[in-house]
Design a protein around this motif. Structure first.
Motif, PDB file in Angstrom:
ATOM      1  N   VAL A 106      33.842  34.124  92.517  1.00 37.40           N
ATOM      2  CA  VAL A 106      32.715  33.416  92.129  1.00 37.40           C
ATOM      3  C   VAL A 106      32.686  32.001  91.626  1.00 37.40           C
ATOM      4  O   VAL A 106      32.279  31.110  92.220  1.00 37.40           O
ATOM      5  CB  VAL A 106      31.571  34.265  91.718  1.00 37.40           C
ATOM      6  N   ILE A 107      33.397  31.953  90.559  1.00 39.42           N
ATOM      7  CA  ILE A 107      33.327  30.828  89.836  1.00 39.42           C
ATOM      8  C   ILE A 107      34.780  29.868  89.594  1.00 39.42           C
ATOM      9  O   ILE A 107      34.349  28.525  89.792  1.00 39.42           O
ATOM     10  CB  ILE A 107      33.135  31.124  88.229  1.00 39.42           C
ATOM     11  N   VAL A 108      35.773  30.508  89.888  1.00 43.54           N
ATOM     12  CA  VAL A 108      37.053  29.654  89.838  1.00 43.54           C
ATOM     13  C   VAL A 108      37.087  28.844  91.405  1.00 43.54           C
ATOM     14  O   VAL A 108      37.600  27.849  91.575  1.00 43.54           O
ATOM     15  CB  VAL A 108      38.286  30.384  89.567  1.00 43.54           C
ATOM     16  N   THR A 109      36.732  29.886  92.252  1.00 46.68           N
ATOM     17  CA  THR A 109      36.865  29.365  93.820  1.00 46.68           C
ATOM     18  C   THR A 109      36.470  27.969  94.021  1.00 46.68           C
ATOM     19  O   THR A 109      36.859  27.129  94.429  1.00 46.68           O
ATOM     20  CB  THR A 109      36.376  30.376  94.757  1.00 46.68           C
ATOM     21  N   PRO A 110      35.068  27.988  93.554  1.00 52.40           N
ATOM     22  CA  PRO A 110      34.247  26.516  93.881  1.00 52.40           C
ATOM     23  C   PRO A 110      35.013  25.466  93.255  1.00 52.40           C
ATOM     24  O   PRO A 110      35.123  24.114  93.612  1.00 52.40           O
ATOM     25  CB  PRO A 110      33.024  26.517  93.535  1.00 52.40           C
ATOM     26  N   VAL A 111      35.261  25.554  91.811  1.00 54.94           N
ATOM     27  CA  VAL A 111      35.984  24.774  91.237  1.00 54.94           C
ATOM     28  C   VAL A 111      37.535  24.247  91.823  1.00 54.94           C
ATOM     29  O   VAL A 111      37.673  23.004  91.750  1.00 54.94           O
ATOM     30  CB  VAL A 111      36.314  25.411  89.744  1.00 54.94           C
ATOM     31  N   VAL A 112      37.903  25.377  92.175  1.00 56.50           N
ATOM     32  CA  VAL A 112      39.445  25.029  92.721  1.00 56.50           C
ATOM     33  C   VAL A 112      39.262  24.138  93.981  1.00 56.50           C
ATOM     34  O   VAL A 112      39.897  23.123  94.345  1.00 56.50           O
ATOM     35  CB  VAL A 112      40.298  25.994  92.901  1.00 56.50           C
ATOM     36  N   VAL A 113      38.290  24.596  94.933  1.00 61.38           N
ATOM     37  CA  VAL A 113      38.166  23.968  96.294  1.00 61.38           C
ATOM     38  C   VAL A 113      37.653  22.664  95.980  1.00 61.38           C
ATOM     39  O   VAL A 113      38.308  21.608  96.623  1.00 61.38           O
ATOM     40  CB  VAL A 113      37.026  24.660  96.985  1.00 61.38           C
ATOM     41  N   LEU A 114      36.881  22.326  94.766  1.00 59.89           N
ATOM     42  CA  LEU A 114      36.213  20.873  94.893  1.00 59.89           C
ATOM     43  C   LEU A 114      37.152  20.059  94.170  1.00 59.89           C
ATOM     44  O   LEU A 114      37.460  18.980  94.521  1.00 59.89           O
ATOM     45  CB  LEU A 114      34.965  21.042  94.068  1.00 59.89           C
ATOM     46  N   PRO A 123      42.410  22.140 101.079  1.00 57.31           N
ATOM     47  CA  PRO A 123      41.643  23.257  99.958  1.00 57.31           C
ATOM     48  C   PRO A 123      42.080  24.430 100.841  1.00 57.31           C
ATOM     49  O   PRO A 123      42.065  25.514  99.852  1.00 57.31           O
ATOM     50  CB  PRO A 123      40.229  22.796  99.885  1.00 57.31           C
ATOM     51  N   LEU A 124      42.818  24.621 101.789  1.00 52.10           N
ATOM     52  CA  LEU A 124      42.896  26.005 102.237  1.00 52.10           C
ATOM     53  C   LEU A 124      43.917  26.828 101.469  1.00 52.10           C
ATOM     54  O   LEU A 124      43.549  27.902 101.127  1.00 52.10           O
ATOM     55  CB  LEU A 124      43.682  25.673 103.853  1.00 52.10           C
ATOM     56  N   PRO A 125      45.085  26.320 101.192  1.00 47.90           N
ATOM     57  CA  PRO A 125      45.818  27.144 100.277  1.00 47.90           C
ATOM     58  C   PRO A 125      45.449  27.444  98.837  1.00 47.90           C
ATOM     59  O   PRO A 125      45.539  28.717  98.401  1.00 47.90           O
ATOM     60  CB  PRO A 125      47.255  26.480 100.100  1.00 47.90           C
ATOM     61  N   PHE A 126      44.690  26.604  98.147  1.00 47.53           N
ATOM     62  CA  PHE A 126      43.947  26.870  97.253  1.00 47.53           C
ATOM     63  C   PHE A 126      43.081  28.016  97.276  1.00 47.53           C
ATOM     64  O   PHE A 126      42.761  28.882  96.329  1.00 47.53           O
ATOM     65  CB  PHE A 126      43.484  25.720  96.533  1.00 47.53           C
ATOM     66  N   THR A 358      32.539  28.920 102.388  1.00 47.06           N
ATOM     67  CA  THR A 358      31.819  28.559 103.414  1.00 47.06           C
ATOM     68  C   THR A 358      30.670  27.289 102.984  1.00 47.06           C
ATOM     69  O   THR A 358      30.461  26.405 103.732  1.00 47.06           O
ATOM     70  CB  THR A 358      31.067  29.715 104.221  1.00 47.06           C
ATOM     71  N   ALA A 359      30.186  27.577 101.946  1.00 47.38           N
ATOM     72  CA  ALA A 359      29.031  26.764 101.510  1.00 47.38           C
ATOM     73  C   ALA A 359      29.555  25.431 101.286  1.00 47.38           C
ATOM     74  O   ALA A 359      29.203  24.080 100.943  1.00 47.38           O
ATOM     75  CB  ALA A 359      28.599  26.992 100.189  1.00 47.38           C
ATOM     76  N   LEU A 360      31.322  25.174 100.766  1.00 49.25           N
ATOM     77  CA  LEU A 360      31.810  24.047 100.699  1.00 49.25           C
ATOM     78  C   LEU A 360      32.402  23.540 101.720  1.00 49.25           C
ATOM     79  O   LEU A 360      33.350  22.523 101.734  1.00 49.25           O
ATOM     80  CB  LEU A 360      32.888  24.435  99.446  1.00 49.25           C
ATOM     81  N   GLY A 361      32.271  24.012 102.866  1.00 42.30           N
ATOM     82  CA  GLY A 361      32.730  23.557 104.130  1.00 42.30           C
ATOM     83  C   GLY A 361      34.166  23.947 104.497  1.00 42.30           C
ATOM     84  O   GLY A 361      35.018  23.013 105.344  1.00 42.30           O
ATOM     85  N   VAL A 362      34.697  24.857 103.883  1.00 45.69           N
ATOM     86  CA  VAL A 362      36.005  25.283 104.229  1.00 45.69           C
ATOM     87  C   VAL A 362      36.027  26.541 105.259  1.00 45.69           C
ATOM     88  O   VAL A 362      35.335  27.575 104.844  1.00 45.69           O
ATOM     89  CB  VAL A 362      36.796  25.841 103.007  1.00 45.69           C
ATOM     90  N   THR A 363      36.711  26.610 106.287  1.00 41.93           N
ATOM     91  CA  THR A 363      36.610  27.471 107.101  1.00 41.93           C
ATOM     92  C   THR A 363      37.758  28.246 107.393  1.00 41.93           C
ATOM     93  O   THR A 363      38.999  27.781 107.497  1.00 41.93           O
ATOM     94  CB  THR A 363      36.555  26.924 108.616  1.00 41.93           C
ATOM     95  N   VAL A 364      37.873  29.735 107.107  1.00 40.18           N
ATOM     96  CA  VAL A 364      39.006  30.621 107.338  1.00 40.18           C
ATOM     97  C   VAL A 364      38.579  31.507 108.225  1.00 40.18           C
ATOM     98  O   VAL A 364      37.686  32.462 108.046  1.00 40.18           O
ATOM     99  CB  VAL A 364      39.297  31.148 105.903  1.00 40.18           C
ATOM    100  N   PRO A 365      39.280  31.498 109.542  1.00 41.78           N
ATOM    101  CA  PRO A 365      38.844  32.443 110.549  1.00 41.78           C
ATOM    102  C   PRO A 365      39.139  33.975 109.983  1.00 41.78           C
ATOM    103  O   PRO A 365      40.423  34.107 109.633  1.00 41.78           O
ATOM    104  CB  PRO A 365      39.503  32.243 111.798  1.00 41.78           C
ATOM    105  N   TRP A 366      38.205  34.996 110.287  1.00 41.75           N
ATOM    106  CA  TRP A 366      38.555  36.347 109.770  1.00 41.75           C
ATOM    107  C   TRP A 366      39.767  36.989 110.278  1.00 41.75           C
ATOM    108  O   TRP A 366      40.417  37.637 109.625  1.00 41.75           O
ATOM    109  CB  TRP A 366      37.449  37.422 110.022  1.00 41.75           C
ATOM    110  N   GLY A 367      40.121  36.641 111.745  1.00 36.61           N
ATOM    111  CA  GLY A 367      41.502  37.133 112.343  1.00 36.61           C
ATOM    112  C   GLY A 367      42.656  36.416 111.565  1.00 36.61           C
ATOM    113  O   GLY A 367      43.738  37.197 111.467  1.00 36.61           O
TER     114      GLY A 367
END
Length: 392
Positions: A106-114, A123-126, A358-367
């Motif tokens: 919840v917290i580290v993900t948006p920090v790292v993506v931004l 931002p995908l590997p991060f 998703t809110a930050l504009g990063v898309t990772v298809p579930w497949g």
């Protein structure tokens, strides 16, 4: 209908339904009163810790502690993406080990993506690193995962007993996923970047107090058996400081009501099922020895169940398979902690993570997520079980 009226999400409706069913189970005696009392005594400290550590993490984020840490990571990387990658891995591991997997999601993900977006790096590997490590790095300490907290008292009388069995498979839980991601994204991680300008916290007092509280809390969570006590003290300190400095940050949403309802409802329903015969039905599957094959079987059942029904109910249902054997119980934790990387519902952390990216504009298809997750889960669980067999 008023425009401002908010509809309950399906997840919230499911939690409400679980709580109602749990209340009926207790009220009607389906779960005997003695069993309900014992369950409350076992789970109340666990849920208390979840509430306290969530409040601490949320208020520390509001005080910009995680943002400042991310800025330091960017500077320490000295313009090399691979060095930044290593720093982000360290942040995700420390956050997961001491503050639990949901904090990382919840917290580290948006920090790292931004951070990655801010320095012009994919931002995908991060993003994948945060969600994988939120699960696979959550084996080291009792506080790292709710399942660990439930199992800790059955593994040993103090954190040292838990750590004696967990350190080797936990190390595998970090190294294997990181190796897979590093190899898969090696081209992205070869580049360079320009560090962003440093931003200062808007309230220096809140930042300093929050940072000091976190630094003091982390070792206590590794050393103290009743972890809810230092976590509650830390939460109380921050609430008092925020009441004077930034009262608007103190809101009911700081309490993870949905996670509490989900956990409490599952605790009651699964305990009632065990009391009514589920435990006896699972007896033929119980662990029998500490051989590699036997430990792999227990971990594999845990991983399959976690990806099928979520890791928390999977642990609760399968706990009788290994409840009287610390080594087998650690194998089960390997399965339900390191294995849930394939399906979107395998752990609550995955759903929380997906909502954030998703809110930050990063898309990772579930497949694609499921395919890479299958590779990571199978490899990590296998190596972790081998590590457990070696140290046990």
């Amino acid at each position: 209908m008023k425009a401002g009226r908010r509809r309950l999400r399906p997840g919230a409706l499911l939690v409400i339904l679980l709580v109602i069913v749990a209340a009926v189970v207790v009220a009607t005696g389906i779960l005997p009163a003695a069993d309900a009392g014992a369950l409350a005594g076992r789970t109340a400290p666990v849920l208390g810790f979840v509430v306290a550590i969530t409040i601490v993490a949320e208020l520390a984020r509001d005080a910009a502690v995680f943002d400042v840490v991310a800025q330091h990571l960017a500077r320490w990387g000295r313009g090399r993406v691979l060095a930044l990658w290593g720093a982000v891995i360290l942040l995700a591991v420390v956050s997961t080990v001491f503050l639990s997997l949901d904090t990382t999601a919840v917290i580290v993900t948006p920090v790292v993506v931004l951070l990655a977006q801010g320095v012009g790096v994919s931002p995908l590997p991060f993003a994948l690193a945060t969600v994988w490590l939120a699960n696979t790095a959550s084996l080291l300490l009792p506080v790292s995962n709710l399942t660990n907290l439930l199992a800790a008292s059955r593994i040993g009388a103090d954190p040292a007993a838990f750590l004696a069995l967990s350190w080797a498979p936990a190390l595998a839980g970090v190294l294997v996923p990181v190796a897979i991601l590093t190899i898969a994204h090696r081209r992205t991680l070869r580049g360079r970047y320009t560090a962003p300008p440093q931003a200062r916290p808007t309230d220096r007092v809140l930042f300093v107090v929050s940072a000091v509280v976190l630094v003091a809390l982390l070792p206590l969570l590794a050393l103290v058996q009743e972890v809810w006590i230092p976590a509650a003290a830390a939460a109380l300190i921050l609430v008092v400081v925020f009441a004077f400095r930034r009262r608007r940050a103190l809101r009911l949403a700081l309490v993870p009501w949905q996670a509490l309802g989900l956990a409490a409802g599952l605790f009651v329903i699964v305990e009632a099922a065990h009391a009514r015969g589920l435990a006896a039905l699972l007896t033929p599957l119980a662990a029998d020895g500490h051989g590699v094959g036997e430990l792999l079987r227990v971990a594999g059942i845990g991983a399959l169940a976690a990806n099928g029904i979520d890791n928390l109910p999977a642990y609760l249902v399968l706990e009788p398979l290994a409840a009287h054997d610390p080594v087998a119980l650690m194998a089960l934790l390997i399965g339900v902690n390191l294995g849930p990387l394939v399906t979107p519902w395998a752990s609550l952390a995955i759903l929380l993570w997906h909502h954030r990216i998703t809110a930050l504009g990063v898309t990772v298809p579930w497949g694609r997520f499921a395919l890479w997750g299958l590779v990571a889960a199978a490899s990590t669980v296998l190596v972790a079980v081998l590590a457990l067999a070696a140290v046990s």
